[in-house]
Design a protein around this motif. Structure first.
Motif, PDB file in Angstrom:
ATOM      1  N   SER A   5      -3.463  -0.161  -4.592  1.00 36.11           N
ATOM      2  CA  SER A   5      -3.886   0.313  -3.280  1.00 36.11           C
ATOM      3  C   SER A   5      -5.262  -0.237  -2.934  1.00 36.11           C
ATOM      4  CB  SER A   5      -3.880   1.836  -3.238  1.00 36.11           C
ATOM      5  OG  SER A   5      -5.031   2.352  -3.811  1.00 36.11           O
ATOM      6  N   SER A  57       2.126   1.773  -3.402  1.00 37.75           N
ATOM      7  CA  SER A  57       1.123   2.278  -4.340  1.00 37.75           C
ATOM      8  C   SER A  57       0.857   3.750  -4.101  1.00 37.75           C
ATOM      9  CB  SER A  57      -0.157   1.472  -4.208  1.00 37.75           C
ATOM     10  OG  SER A  57      -0.783   1.766  -2.992  1.00 37.75           O
ATOM     11  N   ALA A  58       0.818   4.144  -2.824  1.00 37.15           N
ATOM     12  CA  ALA A  58       0.594   5.570  -2.550  1.00 37.15           C
ATOM     13  C   ALA A  58       1.740   6.398  -3.116  1.00 37.15           C
ATOM     14  CB  ALA A  58       0.446   5.789  -1.056  1.00 37.15           C
ATOM     15  N   SER A 100      -5.306  -2.654   0.295  1.00 33.10           N
ATOM     16  CA  SER A 100      -6.029  -2.109   1.439  1.00 33.10           C
ATOM     17  C   SER A 100      -7.216  -2.978   1.791  1.00 33.10           C
ATOM     18  CB  SER A 100      -6.543  -0.704   1.154  1.00 33.10           C
ATOM     19  OG  SER A 100      -5.646   0.051   0.468  1.00 33.10           O
ATOM     20  N   ALA A 118      -3.282   6.181   1.339  1.00 31.40           N
ATOM     21  CA  ALA A 118      -3.791   5.905  -0.014  1.00 31.40           C
ATOM     22  C   ALA A 118      -4.924   6.857  -0.364  1.00 31.40           C
ATOM     23  CB  ALA A 118      -4.269   4.464  -0.104  1.00 31.40           C
ATOM     24  N   VAL A 159       0.843  -1.203   0.000  1.00 34.17           N
ATOM     25  CA  VAL A 159       0.000   0.000   0.000  1.00 34.17           C
ATOM     26  C   VAL A 159       0.875   1.249   0.000  1.00 34.17           C
ATOM     27  CG1 VAL A 159      -1.860   1.203   1.129  1.00 34.17           C
ATOM     28  CG2 VAL A 159      -1.784  -1.225   1.224  1.00 34.17           C
TER      29      VAL A 159
END
Lengths: 111, 174, 89, 84, 119, 128, 521, 157, 90
Positions: free
Chosen positions: G150, G130-131, G154, G256, G127
């Motif tokens: 994400s 991805s953020a 998540s 995210a 995550v």
């Protein structure tokens, strides 16, 4: 250099620290006026309820859901709408998404 | 070990078929690097699939059986297939059916044999393998046009349903 | 004499028309096995139409898709069949 | 690319839409899964017609086999009929 | 008109999928709806890349009579669609395993009954 | 020329049987008979349709076009896969249908149901 | 070229690659020992933070940076993926890394009795990756891919407590909502691709013409990313998932969410930057329409967030609704700055909004950590069952009071600084907006005073007698955030001048962002 | 748990190596013909799913554990990212294709309008195809396997 | 319930109208408007990446980073499924 300005107002932390310090000093000074005979662990600390017995913690405990009873009761009409809106249904979440999508498309598409 | 080798070779042959025309290094059809990769991949597949592909049945290594199999495929099998389709065409057009599920005991013992027979039956006139008895290798067959004569004797004679298939299959596989 | 390529395209059209018939069966099929029969028929027809389409334009590498389909459509049929007969996976 | 292609393409697209409609409308989840498999199949044919064999293979491998398998397994793990 | 029929099919698929998500009550139906939306979007991407008379962007064994450089359909949408397909199967697997778990906990697949979290 | 005629004949046969499969699928009354139509006819039709493609491929190969070999062999591979999988798939469906309780329409005899009736212990009635 | 320069040059790639590689390695590392795994996750995040810091110092002093994957220089049409890092992206990356490191430290003791922790740390790292990717990327399809990562990671993390049905329900709702949003984003990408045959943000922004299709794409992007960011009335998933995920995870999901918010900023300011001033019908400029749309949604968010939070009894869910209100503040600032584009207070409003991103992360994060500590020691969620915790959990109480005041925007803490900027600037657009925002703040204060009274003050219930203070690493994480809240509150200008103002100017200066890529042709 | 009939099992035995070699063929020819790591991986996984459906998940669990599959998946992912890092080392850019045009392994450039004979091309692409293939095989199969196992057991922990 | 249905139908028809109207603004099917990026790839894929398959060259070379993301998505899905079913196994 610490002043934060926003056109019409300002914010200075130094000033705030000073104010806080003064407040703290005042608090400490007032605390000094307290009685010196006050002792922990004696009868003095017990609450006096007109001679009634002190209720148990469960009875004294005010539940969180009762705390703003007045406010929630007066806003009952608003809350009934909002509660109806929050159905917890997954499909409704998507329906809201599609609804906002359609409305915004209408606004921007017509414009 | 023997299973591993057999599986590898079979996989390699399939790989060769798939990559025919890739070059002119080997027999004018394959390129060398393809062969190398083919061997490597076949080894991998052979290692993984050796226990499922070969079930301690090495009769099929005999090339005579392969020729027999080809003959079976082109000869009786294809003939029956054609007959079956004309039969179905007739029934589709006229709508005349007289179905039933009957049991036959072909007397085959190996898994491969019974599988081949079942598949042949499914593709041939008016019959469809519905179920199999796991212990006795009896087949239950859906027959689109049940012959009243055949029902007289139980169990039903194989020849009504699958002609000479069991003999062929026995010759090929067992 | 019709062109061979056009012929194969016509074959594909005819097969797609056959697929319509099978799709009607998928929709109407009273029981799940009827639907599966329909899908199974669609599978074979799609494979054949893929091969025919590839042959129409002589695009030989496209035939791989048909092989993939021939191998894999069978597996989904097996999954459905196993479910219908009540087996555990 | 003549009129034949247009006919095939349109037919396959219409069939795909119909198959997806079937998948949505049927109450029996198993039948819906089967219709989804059929949709996947026709979608793959459409990709193939649109000259995308890579995507057609991926859709065949994933859509026709694995998606169906996973959906069937999920139906097995839950239940088959939609409640009224 | 005729050249826009494919795009209409795409929009129809997306709307059918959304219909399933919004108006069907079964969780697995919702998952199927999402799968259909995804198929529609994939189809849209592939259609954008189609060029009339083009061949697939693969140089191996080009059909006879192709001139060089050949007329080819656009490769980028196909690559995007491949990524999208993988994403689709990953999301599907995760959603369905959640559905199986939810069924074990709640004993139902009706989306109207699965709402302990509300308000 | 002979080849062309052969190919056209093959295509005609193949298309006829595929169409027959579609019609049979709609006309027949129950799942088993539909399987007869859906399996046999499509298999037979595919043999001829793919056979014509294989013929074209072999012809190309004969004229020293290596693409022809790929066309022929890969089409043949697809055909072999169809031949292997179709009857087994039909068998699996038929067995599943019978286990889930679909009776053959107008059956004069059903020995499988008899057998299953005897051993009631494993009588499964399909999906829940 | 020194080693440092080389590292700097490749740092945009390494910022993504290192956490990704460590996420792939983590299942193998966790075979060794649980302690090794925990330390490994933290160390790798630390290394990534070092790169973020390095990149930040360079970007803030030398301007935006471009990193092309797979080639040394730009080719004629932009076929390759490229990262374009400007001050705004760096600002968001710093927030993400801060939240990630705090979450890892907090999870050490918060979750030490649970199983499945190797998957937990793997997904956490994913995550974070991805953020970071959403914040640094310069390619719109790449943005979509990171958005999907994400979503999936998540969702799996929200369902971490699988024995609770509610957690699974929240996870299912989250993944349905976010995957549909992501699919619509992909649809919008298709629309862009069809018209301009490009996927690069700068190129697309350069070519954009604001046709009817672009309007559709803009609406789709606004609504999808707004839903992912938790904008009312698409906010309903947010309290569900924030309330049922492990509180350490909420920080990660929040990062995210904030990255989606950043994506929305990027779309509006950079993507449509060139065409924002186009005149629509009734001679209204486009930016006024978009701005007022955002303002309307923001006000709905603030009001719904605070009003619904007031009646919640589940502590975590309550904070979730407060988070909705905070998101509303950010959107209010952004909407005001778009509606008033070109004026001086638009810049101030955007500064307030961007600073509020950081403040929201700190305040709401702190409150969630406190709520998690309460859950850890008492195993109770409902406020009705809690009372008198201040007697036993002194540090936690202090941290909660700090978080309370900060969220409510009380003067000496950080919440005030950004809200101050927002009130001041929004007032000049329309005074009523400012009043609504103030009302929201007051209600937030009321809400958290209620929590303070119910949970920390009051009599000591017998069921809570043997409650102990939270473990040290949790206190450390909370203390860090509390200290940050005080620090930002006292010296907002330090942050505003070094980070926020460059970020805002980078957002507003879309021409530079575009010319970095397109100018090099 | 439960197995299918003998006929299905025998066919699965025959088809499994065929599917597998075909999947691997698609993987290694990813740079020449339609296909690649993902598509080939999906085909191989379908072959494994064939065994799963024919024999039941417990039989498959006897032969391979999900933990080992997860390890393979990690290894595939690490391999993929390692090739990307090698690009950083050899051609000074992340995801650099350092083998193209080098003349060594996979290093030649294909002729224009070419035939199937250009196997030795593509630079790092065949390696990446292989890594992604391993990853996809292990990943998708472990998903199917675990879900099938979960659907077949009655009592969940 | 009824209100929801009416709202849904209204919204869907609105959405359909806009989407259909938008679709007709696209380039016609089969004639992409601008193709500079894709034409670059088609003409350069053999020289730059040494690959005959244009799609693979885009997937693994030109847009290789997306493929890394795709692999990550699969990885996270597997991790998620294993996390969710962690009490079911063993």
């Amino acid at each position: 250099m610490f002043t934060l300005e926003s056109g019409s107002g300002f914010w200075n932390p130094i000033l705030w620290i000073l104010v806080l310090l003064i407040t703290f000093l005042l608090f400490y000074g007032i605390r000094g006026f307290g009685k010196s005979t006050y002792k922990k662990g004696t009868e003095q600390t017990k609450a006096f309820l007109s001679g009634n017995k002190e209720p148990s913690p469960e009875e004294m405990h005010i539940k969180a859901s009762n705390l703003y009873w007045g406010f929630t009761t007066s806003m009952k009409s608003l809350y009934s709408v909002l509660r109806k809106m929050h159905t917890g249904n997954t499909s409704d979440y998507i329906l809201w998404f599609v609804l906002v999508l359609a409305v915004l498309l209408l606004i921007l598409g017509v414009m | 070990m023997r299973a591993f080798v057999i599986t590898t070779i079979v996989c390699f042959l399939i790989y060769l078929l798939l990559t025919t025309g890739s070059g002119s290094d080997f027999l004018g059809l394959w390129s060398n690097i393809e062969l190398i990769f083919g061997i490597l991949l076949s080894l991998i597949v052979g290692f993984i699939a050796r226990t499922v592909f070969v079930k301690n049945n090495y009769r099929l290594l005999n090339p005579v059986r392969w020729i027999l199999f080809l003959g079976y495929l082109i000869g009786p099998f294809f003939f029956s297939l054609a007959k079956a389709n004309l039969d179905v065409a007739y029934r589709v057009i006229t709508g005349k059916i007289n179905p039933g599920i009957v049991k036959i005991s072909p007397g085959l013992t190996t898994d491969l044999g019974i599988t081949m027979l079942a598949n042949s039956i499914t593709l041939t006139p008016g019959t469809l393998t519905v179920d199999i008895d796991e212990d006795t290798n009896d087949l239950y067959i859906h027959w689109i046009n049940v012959d009243k004569k055949a029902l007289e004797k139980k169990p039903i004679d194989c020849s009504y349903i699958c002609g000479s298939f069991p003999q062929w299959v026995r010759r090929i596989v067992e | 004499m019709i062109d061979l390529n056009t012929t194969f395209l016509l074959v594909v059209i005819a097969l797609v028309l056959c697929i319509i018939l099978a799709l009607i069966r998928v929709f109407r099929g009273p029981t799940a096995p009827d639907c599966v029969v329909g899908v199974d028929t669609i599978n074979t027809m799609v494979i054949v139409s893929m091969v025919a389409y590839g042959a129409a334009f002589r695009e030989v590498i496209y035939i791989d898709v048909a092989i993939v389909y021939a191998l894999l459509s069978f597996i989904s049929t097996l999954f459905i069949a196993k479910y219908i007969e009540g087996g555990e996976f | 690319m003549g009129v034949e292609f247009l006919i095939i393409n349109t037919l396959v697209l219409i069939l795909t839409v119909i198959a997806s409609l079937i998948a949505v409308l049927l109450r029996d989840l198993l039948a819906a899964a089967i219709a989804l498999a059929a949709m996947s199949l026709l979608l793959s044919l459409e990709f193939y017609l649109l000259q995308a064999p890579d995507v057609a293979i991926a859709q065949a491998g994933v859509g026709a086999c694995l998606t169906t398998a996973i959906v069937i397994i999920a139906i097995k793990g839950t239940k088959r009929m939609e409640e009224e | 008109m005729i050249e826009y029929i494919p795009f209409i099919a795409v929009v129809a698929m997306i709307l059918i999928g959304l219909y399933a998500v919004v108006f069907r009550r079964n969780l697995i139906k919702i998952v199927i709806g999402i799968s259909i939306i995804e198929s529609g979007v994939n189809l849209f991407l592939i259609m954008l890349g189609y060029r009339e008379g083009g061949v697939a962007p693969i140089f191996t064994s080009l059909p006879p009579g192709t001139t060089y450089p050949p007329e080819m359909v656009l490769p980028v949408p196909q690559a995007l669609t491949l990524t999208s397909i993988v994403i689709g199967v990953a999301v599907l697997a995760l959603m369905l395993s959640l559905v199986m778990h939810i069924y074990r906990k709640y004993g139902t697949l009706d989306v109207r009954k699965i709402r302990r979290l509300k308000e | 020329m002979i080849l062309d005629i052969l190919i056209f004949v093959f295509i005609g046969i193949g298309l006829f049987f595929n169409l027959l499969a579609g019609i049979g699928l709609l006309r027949f009354p129950d799942v088993y008979t539909r399987l007869h139509a859906g399996t046999k006819c499509t298999t037979f039709g595919s043999i001829f349709l793919i056979g014509s493609v294989v013929l074209i491929g072999l012809n190309m190969w004969w004229e020293n076009d290596t693409n022809g070999s790929v066309l022929a062999i890969h089409s043949a591979a697809a055909l072999i896969a169809i031949l292997l999988t179709n009857p087994v798939g039909a068998h699996a469906i038929a067995r599943a249908a019978h286990r889930s309780g679909v009776q053959p329409v107008g059956a004069v005899i059903d020995e499988l149901a008899e057998k299953r009736g005897k051993t009631t212990s494993d009588s499964q009635t399909g999906g829940d | 070229m020194t080693v440092l320069e080389a590292l700097l040059q490749h740092s945009p790639a390494l910022i993504i690659a290192i956490p990704l590689l460590s996420a792939f390695l983590l299942p193998l590392v966790s075979r060794i020992h649980a302690k090794v795994r925990d330390v490994f996750a933290l160390v790798m995040l630390g290394v990534t933070s070092c790169f973020v810091g390095l990149l930040a110092s360079d970007v803030l002093s030398h301007g935006p940076r471009i990193y092309i994957f797979g080639a040394q220089n730009l080719r004629v049409p932009l076929v390759r993926i490229l990262f374009e890092v400007d001050s705004m992206g760096v600002f968001m990356a710093i927030i993400t890394m801060m939240l990630a490191i705090i979450a890892v430290i907090y999870s050490w003791s918060f979750l030490h009795q649970e199983d499945g922790l190797d998957k937990y740390y793997t997904l956490l790292l994913l995550v974070v990756t991805s953020a970071l990717g959403m914040e640094l990327t310069g390619d719109i399809f790449n943005f979509f891919v990171f958005l999907e990562i994400s979503c999936i990671a998540s969702c799996a993390l929200i369902a971490f407590w699988v024995t609770e049905g509610e957690a699974l329900e929240a996870a299912f709702k989250y993944i349905v909502v976010s995957s549909i949003g992501a699919l619509f984003v992909l649809f919008a990408i298709g629309i862009f691709y069809a018209q301009y045959n490009a996927l690069n943000i700068a190129t697309l922004a350069h070519l954009l013409l604001f046709t009817f299709l672009d309007k559709i794409a803009l609406v789709i992007l606004l609504v999808s990313l707004g839903m992912k960011a938790g904008l009312a009335p698409m906010h309903m998933w947010l309290p569900d998932s924030y309330g049922r995920a492990p509180p350490s995870i909420v920080l990660i999901i929040m990062s995210a969410t904030l990255a989606s918010f950043y994506g929305l900023l990027r779309v509006v300011f950079t993507f449509y930057g060139n065409v924002l001033t186009t005149s629509l019908r009734f001679s209204l400029p486009a930016h006024v329409v978009i701005g007022w749309i955002l303002i309307a949604l923001a006000i709905v968010s603030i009001l719904i967030g605070v009003i619904m939070a007031l009646v919640q009894t589940d502590l975590l869910r309550l904070i979730g609704y407060a988070a909705v209100a905070e998101i509303g503040y950010m959107f209010l600032a952004v909407g005001a700055s778009i509606a008033a584009l070109g004026t001086s207070y638009a810049t101030v409003a955007l500064q307030g909004g961007v600073l509020h991103i950081l403040n929201d992360a700190v305040d709401i994060g702190l409150l969630f950590l406190v709520a998690g500590a309460i859950y850890y020691v008492t195993k109770k969620r409902s406020l009705d069952d809690l009372s008198g915790l201040a007697r036993t959990m002194k540090f936690t109480t202090v941290f909660f009071i700090i978080g309370l005041l900060a969220v409510a925007g009380m003067p000496p803490l950080n919440g005030f600084t950004s809200k101050f900027l927002i009130y001041e600037s929004v007032y000049q657009l329309n005074p009523i907006l400012s009043i609504i925002a103030l009302l929201g703040s007051i209600l937030l204060l009321a809400i958290f005073v209620k929590v303070l009274y119910a949970a920390f003050l009051g009599p000591e219930l017998p069921g809570l007698k043997d409650v102990k203070e939270a473990p040290k690493s949790m206190l450390l994480a909370m203390g860090f955030l509390a200290g940050l809240a005080i620090f930002i509150g006292l010296f907002p200008n330090l942050l505003l001048d070094t980070l926020v103002k460059p970020a805002v100017s980078a957002l507003l200066d879309h021409a530079q962002y575009i010319s970095m890529v397109v100018g090099g042709l | 748990m439960s197995e299918m009939t003998k006929i299905v099992k025998t066919t699965a035995n025959i088809l499994f190596p065929f599917t597998m070699i075909f999947g691997l063929y698609v993987i290694v020819h990813g740079h020449l013909t339609p296909g690649g790591g993902f598509q080939g991986g999906a085909i191989v996984v379908s072959g494994c799913a064939l065994l799963l459906v024919a024999y039941g998940s417990s039989w498959v669990f006897d032969h391979i554990k999900d933990k080992r599959l997860a390890t393979f998946e990690s290894l595939g992912a690490i391999g993929f990212i390692t090739i990307a890092f090698l690009g950083l080392v050899f051609s000074a850019v992340f995801f650099g294709n350092f083998l193209t045009g080098s003349g060594t392994l996979f290093g030649t450039t294909p002729a224009t309008g070419s035939t199937l004979s250009n196997f030795n091309t593509g630079g790092v692409l065949p390696l990446m195809n292989f890594a992604v293939g391993v990853k996809v095989i292990a990943g998708l199969f472990v998903i199917v396997l675990v879900m099938a196992h979960a659907s077949s057991i009655k009592e969940w922990g | 319930m009824e209100k929801r249905m009416i709202a849904g139908i209204l919204v869907f028809s609105l959405l359909a109208v806009f989407f259909f109207f938008g679709i007709f603004q696209l380039h016609p099917f089969g004639e992409p408007g601008q193709v500079q990026m894709d034409d670059y790839i088609i003409t350069h894929t053999q020289n730059e990446t040494g690959t005959n398959n244009g799609v693979t060259s885009v997937v693994f070379d030109y847009r290789g980073f997306d493929t890394l993301g795709e692999a990550t998505i699969l990885f996270s899905a597997v991790a998620g499924v294993l996390l969710i079913f962690r009490r079911v196994r063993h």
